[in-house]
Design a protein around this motif. Structure first.
Motif, PDB file in Angstrom:
ATOM      1  N   ASP A  12       0.857  -1.182   0.000  1.00 20.30           N
ATOM      2  CA  ASP A  12       0.000   0.000   0.000  1.00 20.30           C
ATOM      3  C   ASP A  12       0.897   1.237   0.000  1.00 20.30           C
ATOM      4  O   ASP A  12       1.488   1.589   1.017  1.00 20.30           O
ATOM      5  CB  ASP A  12      -0.903  -0.014   1.234  1.00 20.30           C
ATOM      6  N   LEU A  13       1.024   1.873  -1.145  1.00 19.42           N
ATOM      7  CA  LEU A  13       1.941   3.000  -1.306  1.00 19.42           C
ATOM      8  C   LEU A  13       1.599   4.161  -0.372  1.00 19.42           C
ATOM      9  O   LEU A  13       2.493   4.776   0.205  1.00 19.42           O
ATOM     10  CB  LEU A  13       1.949   3.475  -2.761  1.00 19.42           C
ATOM     11  N   LEU A  14       0.312   4.452  -0.202  1.00 17.64           N
ATOM     12  CA  LEU A  14      -0.065   5.555   0.681  1.00 17.64           C
ATOM     13  C   LEU A  14       0.353   5.270   2.124  1.00 17.64           C
ATOM     14  O   LEU A  14       0.804   6.158   2.835  1.00 17.64           O
ATOM     15  CB  LEU A  14      -1.566   5.820   0.599  1.00 17.64           C
ATOM     16  N   LYS A  15       0.208   4.021   2.557  1.00 20.77           N
ATOM     17  CA  LYS A  15       0.632   3.672   3.920  1.00 20.77           C
ATOM     18  C   LYS A  15       2.148   3.703   4.031  1.00 20.77           C
ATOM     19  O   LYS A  15       2.689   4.086   5.067  1.00 20.77           O
ATOM     20  CB  LYS A  15       0.109   2.310   4.319  1.00 20.77           C
ATOM     21  N   LEU A  16       2.848   3.304   2.980  1.00 21.29           N
ATOM     22  CA  LEU A  16       4.308   3.327   2.998  1.00 21.29           C
ATOM     23  C   LEU A  16       4.816   4.759   3.151  1.00 21.29           C
ATOM     24  O   LEU A  16       5.756   5.025   3.899  1.00 21.29           O
ATOM     25  CB  LEU A  16       4.864   2.696   1.723  1.00 21.29           C
ATOM     26  N   LEU A  17       4.178   5.700   2.449  1.00 24.43           N
ATOM     27  CA  LEU A  17       4.593   7.094   2.523  1.00 24.43           C
ATOM     28  C   LEU A  17       4.150   7.768   3.824  1.00 24.43           C
ATOM     29  O   LEU A  17       4.833   8.641   4.336  1.00 24.43           O
ATOM     30  CB  LEU A  17       4.038   7.875   1.326  1.00 24.43           C
ATOM     31  N   GLN A  18       2.999   7.369   4.350  1.00 23.19           N
ATOM     32  CA  GLN A  18       2.461   7.959   5.588  1.00 23.19           C
ATOM     33  C   GLN A  18       1.929   6.814   6.454  1.00 23.19           C
ATOM     34  O   GLN A  18       0.745   6.476   6.378  1.00 23.19           O
ATOM     35  CB  GLN A  18       1.361   8.964   5.251  1.00 23.19           C
ATOM     36  N   PRO A  19       2.798   6.194   7.281  1.00 18.64           N
ATOM     37  CA  PRO A  19       2.420   4.994   8.027  1.00 18.64           C
ATOM     38  C   PRO A  19       1.206   5.160   8.943  1.00 18.64           C
ATOM     39  O   PRO A  19       0.510   4.199   9.220  1.00 18.64           O
ATOM     40  CB  PRO A  19       3.666   4.668   8.852  1.00 18.64           C
ATOM     41  N   ARG A  20       0.934   6.356   9.424  1.00 19.10           N
ATOM     42  CA  ARG A  20      -0.210   6.543  10.312  1.00 19.10           C
ATOM     43  C   ARG A  20      -1.533   6.583   9.543  1.00 19.10           C
ATOM     44  O   ARG A  20      -2.597   6.528  10.138  1.00 19.10           O
ATOM     45  CB  ARG A  20      -0.030   7.816  11.136  1.00 19.10           C
ATOM     46  N   ARG A  21      -1.454   6.655   8.240  1.00 20.72           N
ATOM     47  CA  ARG A  21      -2.655   6.686   7.406  1.00 20.72           C
ATOM     48  C   ARG A  21      -3.322   5.314   7.436  1.00 20.72           C
ATOM     49  O   ARG A  21      -2.672   4.291   7.330  1.00 20.72           O
ATOM     50  CB  ARG A  21      -2.271   7.044   5.974  1.00 20.72           C
ATOM     51  N   MET A  22      -4.632   5.291   7.574  1.00 22.80           N
ATOM     52  CA  MET A  22      -5.364   4.024   7.562  1.00 22.80           C
ATOM     53  C   MET A  22      -6.178   3.928   6.274  1.00 22.80           C
ATOM     54  O   MET A  22      -7.228   4.542   6.136  1.00 22.80           O
ATOM     55  CB  MET A  22      -6.286   3.913   8.779  1.00 22.80           C
ATOM     56  N   THR A  23      -5.640   3.205   5.340  1.00 21.20           N
ATOM     57  CA  THR A  23      -6.344   2.938   4.094  1.00 21.20           C
ATOM     58  C   THR A  23      -7.375   1.849   4.361  1.00 21.20           C
ATOM     59  O   THR A  23      -7.189   1.012   5.238  1.00 21.20           O
ATOM     60  CB  THR A  23      -5.344   2.441   3.033  1.00 21.20           C
TER      61      THR A  23
END
Length: 114
Positions: A12-23
């Motif tokens: 999950d690229l968005l989680k990789l860039l912003q680990p606190r993000r919950m996709t």
């Protein structure tokens, strides 16, 4: 029985860039949800089990329902500990059987602790 996919799970690229993000994974028209459930578990992100898609029934198979039933308490427990938002998350961490077993590492992070 369904043959397991030999392809490694996507990161999950968005989680990789912003680990606190919950996709949240939402594949409303899938009839076999195995890949989506594995993707959610591997990346430590949410999964939406949507059966009634705008009035069209797309039920969950018994196998997928059982996988979700088993996965839910683990995700809730690890999420409550703050483990799934670790800034040191390492997707595709080395395993004893590369190419057959795929794993992510979620080291405990001070920022995510509650």
């Amino acid at each position: 029985s369904r043959a397991l996919s030999a392809a490694p799970p996507a990161v999950d690229l968005l989680k990789l860039l912003q680990p606190r993000r919950m996709t949240t994974i939402c594949r409303r028209w899938d009839t076999d949800r195995t890949d989506a459930i594995q993707h959610a578990w591997f990346n430590g992100v949410g999964y939406v089990a949507w059966e009634n898609v705008w009035g069209v029934w797309n039920g969950i198979t018994p196998r997928d329902a059982e996988a979700l039933r088993r996965l839910q308490p683990l995700m809730r427990y690890l999420g409550a500990l703050g483990t799934l938002c670790s800034e040191d998350w390492e997707p595709h961490t080395p395993t004893s059987q590369p190419g057959y077993i795929f794993a992510s590492k979620f080291p405990q992070s001070e920022r995510c602790s509650r």
